[in-house]
Design a protein around this motif. Structure first.
Motif, PDB file in Angstrom:
ATOM      1  N   ARG A   1      15.752 145.337   6.992  1.00 37.32           N
ATOM      2  CA  ARG A   1      15.278 145.505   8.357  1.00 37.32           C
ATOM      3  C   ARG A   1      14.790 146.945   8.565  1.00 37.32           C
ATOM      4  NH1 ARG A   1      20.443 142.334  10.731  1.00 37.32           N
ATOM      5  NH2 ARG A   1      21.251 143.144   8.763  1.00 37.32           N
ATOM      6  N   VAL A   2      13.868 147.107   9.509  1.00 38.54           N
ATOM      7  CA  VAL A   2      13.224 148.399   9.738  1.00 38.54           C
ATOM      8  C   VAL A   2      13.592 148.888  11.133  1.00 38.54           C
ATOM      9  CG1 VAL A   2      11.033 149.639   9.866  1.00 38.54           C
ATOM     10  CG2 VAL A   2      11.321 147.771   8.198  1.00 38.54           C
ATOM     11  N   ILE A   3      14.023 150.141  11.205  1.00 43.51           N
ATOM     12  CA  ILE A   3      14.361 150.769  12.484  1.00 43.51           C
ATOM     13  C   ILE A   3      13.400 151.931  12.715  1.00 43.51           C
ATOM     14  CG2 ILE A   3      16.105 151.984  13.835  1.00 43.51           C
ATOM     15  CD1 ILE A   3      18.242 150.499  12.233  1.00 43.51           C
ATOM     16  N   LEU A   4      12.631 151.832  13.785  1.00 47.74           N
ATOM     17  CA  LEU A   4      11.709 152.900  14.178  1.00 47.74           C
ATOM     18  C   LEU A   4      12.361 153.695  15.296  1.00 47.74           C
ATOM     19  CD1 LEU A   4       8.911 154.284  14.140  1.00 47.74           C
ATOM     20  CD2 LEU A   4       8.160 152.550  15.804  1.00 47.74           C
ATOM     21  N   THR A   5      12.925 154.845  14.956  1.00 47.51           N
ATOM     22  CA  THR A   5      13.512 155.701  15.992  1.00 47.51           C
ATOM     23  C   THR A   5      12.401 156.409  16.754  1.00 47.51           C
ATOM     24  OG1 THR A   5      13.896 157.272  14.175  1.00 47.51           O
ATOM     25  CG2 THR A   5      15.816 156.119  15.053  1.00 47.51           C
ATOM     26  N   VAL A   6      12.535 156.407  18.065  1.00 42.35           N
ATOM     27  CA  VAL A   6      11.542 157.026  18.945  1.00 42.35           C
ATOM     28  C   VAL A   6      12.271 157.826  20.015  1.00 42.35           C
ATOM     29  CG1 VAL A   6       9.801 155.229  18.564  1.00 42.35           C
ATOM     30  CG2 VAL A   6      11.444 154.992  20.443  1.00 42.35           C
ATOM     31  N   ARG A   7      11.524 158.677  20.691  1.00 43.64           N
ATOM     32  CA  ARG A   7      12.036 159.374  21.864  1.00 43.64           C
ATOM     33  C   ARG A   7      10.854 159.796  22.727  1.00 43.64           C
ATOM     34  NH1 ARG A   7      14.444 165.186  19.812  1.00 43.64           N
ATOM     35  NH2 ARG A   7      14.861 165.396  22.066  1.00 43.64           N
ATOM     36  N   ASP A   8      11.123 160.283  23.896  1.00 45.35           N
ATOM     37  CA  ASP A   8      10.050 160.807  24.737  1.00 45.35           C
ATOM     38  C   ASP A   8       9.184 161.749  23.911  1.00 45.35           C
ATOM     39  OD1 ASP A   8       9.014 161.575  27.622  1.00 45.35           O
ATOM     40  OD2 ASP A   8       9.366 163.449  26.512  1.00 45.35           O
ATOM     41  N   ARG A   9       7.887 161.505  23.914  1.00 43.40           N
ATOM     42  CA  ARG A   9       6.993 162.214  22.985  1.00 43.40           C
ATOM     43  C   ARG A   9       6.965 163.714  23.243  1.00 43.40           C
ATOM     44  NH1 ARG A   9       1.598 162.373  24.794  1.00 43.40           N
ATOM     45  NH2 ARG A   9       0.707 161.721  22.788  1.00 43.40           N
TER      46      ARG A   9
ATOM     47  N   ALA B   1      10.588 140.373  14.378  1.00 42.61           N
ATOM     48  CA  ALA B   1      11.963 139.985  14.088  1.00 42.61           C
ATOM     49  C   ALA B   1      12.635 140.937  13.103  1.00 42.61           C
ATOM     50  CB  ALA B   1      11.997 138.563  13.532  1.00 42.61           C
ATOM     51  N   ARG B   2      11.827 141.662  12.361  1.00 42.80           N
ATOM     52  CA  ARG B   2      12.353 142.580  11.335  1.00 42.80           C
ATOM     53  C   ARG B   2      12.480 144.003  11.857  1.00 42.80           C
ATOM     54  NH1 ARG B   2       9.263 143.946   5.592  1.00 42.80           N
ATOM     55  NH2 ARG B   2      11.078 144.866   4.537  1.00 42.80           N
ATOM     56  N   LEU B   3      11.931 144.283  13.034  1.00 43.81           N
ATOM     57  CA  LEU B   3      11.791 145.660  13.522  1.00 43.81           C
ATOM     58  C   LEU B   3      12.608 145.898  14.779  1.00 43.81           C
ATOM     59  CD1 LEU B   3      10.255 148.436  13.461  1.00 43.81           C
ATOM     60  CD2 LEU B   3       8.515 147.328  14.886  1.00 43.81           C
ATOM     61  N   LEU B   4      13.293 147.037  14.804  1.00 37.29           N
ATOM     62  CA  LEU B   4      13.930 147.542  16.018  1.00 37.29           C
ATOM     63  C   LEU B   4      13.299 148.882  16.361  1.00 37.29           C
ATOM     64  CD1 LEU B   4      16.145 147.531  18.244  1.00 37.29           C
ATOM     65  CD2 LEU B   4      17.605 148.776  16.609  1.00 37.29           C
ATOM     66  N   GLU B   5      12.671 148.952  17.535  1.00 34.67           N
ATOM     67  CA  GLU B   5      12.218 150.235  18.056  1.00 34.67           C
ATOM     68  C   GLU B   5      13.360 150.790  18.894  1.00 34.67           C
ATOM     69  OE1 GLU B   5       8.548 152.079  20.697  1.00 34.67           O
ATOM     70  OE2 GLU B   5       8.281 150.196  19.594  1.00 34.67           O
ATOM     71  N   TYR B   6      13.842 151.962  18.526  1.00 34.03           N
ATOM     72  CA  TYR B   6      15.169 152.373  18.989  1.00 34.03           C
ATOM     73  C   TYR B   6      15.214 153.833  19.389  1.00 34.03           C
ATOM     74  CZ  TYR B   6      20.246 153.186  18.585  1.00 34.03           C
ATOM     75  OH  TYR B   6      21.561 153.531  18.819  1.00 34.03           O
ATOM     76  N   ASP B   7      15.733 154.070  20.587  1.00 28.87           N
ATOM     77  CA  ASP B   7      16.026 155.415  21.069  1.00 28.87           C
ATOM     78  C   ASP B   7      17.540 155.592  21.004  1.00 28.87           C
ATOM     79  OD1 ASP B   7      16.493 157.752  22.597  1.00 28.87           O
ATOM     80  OD2 ASP B   7      14.683 157.397  23.775  1.00 28.87           O
TER      81      ASP B   7
END
Length: 209
Positions: A87-95, A164-170
């Motif tokens: 599974r893939v986790i894309l960590t993000v935050r306020d740009r 289904a494989r991706l979580l975009e996550y803060d």
């Protein structure tokens, strides 16, 4: 051990906190930039991967169940192909907050003078510069340009990885979305918080770092 979690988020998006969280949840050990420095020879192997565009991932990441942060995040496409069940986790935050953080931490580190190539720490110091400065951003002086690279990277991950494989996550959202994505119970304790901007700056100021 096969890689089961691929972190695709850029550095300064809470990747060290995610590493600690994944390890607490049983998805460790988790590879992170810090592990480059504790594994002799790894910095050069990541340099080789950057040059070649690929690597023997099974060997390089042997013993790790997950990988986040640079340098693994630079190779998220290759890793997603090599480990199709991960599974893939894309960590993000306020740009803007992300830019302020990276401009105060990782970017100053890339501007520091390098030792001569025969220095035993040369590969460890030049690898992030090659991969982050030259290989990711090209130049780090213009905020608009840097943010365009950040946005384009996140968009590319969203487009390439099936939902289904991706979580975009803060990471500020804590345990709940992460545990739901991974199908594990929410721990009783607080979500780990580590590697704040000030902690990073304090490390940079230490002699020999």
């Amino acid at each position: 051990m096969t890689l089961s979690i691929i972190g695709a988020g850029f550095g300064r998006t809470g990747t060290l906190s995610l590493k600690l969280a994944l390890e607490q949840l049983g998805f460790g050990p988790c590879y992170h930039m810090n592990d480059v420095f504790s594994h002799p020879g790894h910095a050069q192997r990541w340099r080789d991967a950057f040059r070649d565009g690929d690597a023997d991932w099974d060997d390089l990441l042997c013993g790790f169940a997950s990988a986040v942060d640079w340098p693994p995040a630079h190779f998220w496409r290759q890793l997603a192909v090599r480990y199709p069940d991960a599974r893939v986790i894309l960590t993000v935050r306020d740009r803007d907050a992300w830019y302020d953080s990276i401009a105060s931490t990782i970017f100053p580190a890339q501007r520091r003078p390098l030792p001569p190539p025969d220095d035993p720490h040369y590969a460890q110091l030049v690898m992030p510069r090659e991969l982050i400065l030259h290989g990711t951003f090209g130049q780090i002086e213009d905020k608009t340009h840097v943010l365009s690279i950040y946005d384009a990277h996140n968009a590319a991950v969203r487009a390439a990885i099936e939902p289904a494989r991706l979580l975009e996550y803060d990471v500020k959202d804590g345990w709940a979305p992460l545990c739901a994505f991974l199908g594990v119970p929410v721990p009783d304790g607080p979500f780990p918080r580590s590697n704040t901007t000030q902690e990073f700056i304090d490390r940079l100021r230490k002699p020999g770092v």
